[in-house]
Motif scaffolding. Structure first.
Motif: not given
Length: 284
Positions: A59-65
């Motif tokens: 559930e690490y859905q988002q690539l921030v950077e």
């Protein structure tokens, strides 16, 4: 009454480190905690699989950077760091891989389309090549730029500078020329003071004037009854109007009173001077 909050709970660092390390398995090269954050180092060729596992199963859905780091002394001098955010766990982790100048890193645009822009930035600044990125172009530097600005071996002043040439009517590139030398700073404490005199401080040591010039009364300024009487004179002595130059002016107009056939004025208006000057003792 039990209050249920919609905000997700925080994931403990210790639990996440053990769980994620076991899930990554042979793809993982190392894991440690730094500044309260988890950093996982994985094999370069397995970065796509590792991030897909973290996105779909943990559930690490988002690539921030995606960020780059340069260590010139290492054999594989670059590190590419992926920062992931779990919206459901309210937790962040970082996953990184190492790469050399001629070693490509697999793209993750298959997982997050936004990675295309982030990989272009790392490529532009550090020169890291991403295998599989179909649009790997510079994104921050100008067209035709040579080099990669964030490399630690890149000169501080750059190689070339650009300007618009009025003669050529286009943008031209020229070798960098500094307008002034780089300033040096002594980093002294402002409370202790510097060992030298700062520009402008030399005025503080100027001694006071012993005999300052002041105007205590009207006599110091030149004002008074004598000056008022001089100013009230109708014509100053020696003025051009009072001087006869004895120079004939053939084109000069004839005075009104001297014209032939001109009737004389009545009463005292004929005497222009007497009619215009103010007698002493009377108001204007």
């Amino acid at each position: 009454m039990t209050v249920v909050h919609s905000a997700p709970k925080f994931t403990l660092v210790e639990n996440a480190k053990a769980d994620l390390s076991a899930a990554l398995g042979t793809m993982l090269l190392g894991a440690h905690e730094e500044h309260g954050e988890l950093l996982f180092t994985v094999q370069r060729g397995e970065i796509e699989n590792a991030l897909r596992l973290l996105r779909d199963e943990h559930e690490y859905q988002q690539l921030v950077e995606i960020a780059g780091v340069d260590y010139p002394d290492r054999a594989e001098r670059f590190e590419v760091v992926y920062m992931l955010l779990s919206l459901t766990k309210n937790h962040r982790i970082m996953v990184k891989v190492s790469a050399a100048e001629n070693t490509p890193v697999p793209t993750v645009t298959t997982l997050w389309p936004v990675a295309g822009w982030l990989e272009r930035e790392v490529f532009d600044m550090y020169g890291v090549v991403f295998d599989g990125n179909t649009d790997l172009r510079r994104i921050l530097t100008d067209y035709g730029f040579e080099g990669h600005p964030f490399r630690k071996d890149f000169p501080m002043t750059g190689y070339v500078e650009l300007r618009y040439s009025e003669e050529d009517k286009r943008v031209v590139y020229e070798p960098v020329e500094l307008a002034q030398d780089m300033r040096s700073f002594d980093f002294l404490s402002p409370w202790e003071g510097a060992d030298y005199v700062l520009p402008g401080d030399e005025k503080a040591a100027t001694p006071p004037i012993d005999d300052p010039k002041v105007t205590e009364g009207p006599e110091d300024t030149g004002a008074g009854a004598k000056a008022d009487a001089k100013a009230a004179e109708p014509v100053s002595e020696g003025a051009p109007a009072e001087v006869d130059t004895d120079i004939a002016e053939p084109d000069a107009p004839t005075p009104t009173e001297d014209r032939k056939g001109k009737a004389k004025r009545k009463k005292t208006a004929a005497d222009t001077a007497a009619a215009t000057e103010t007698k002493k003792g009377k108001g204007a």
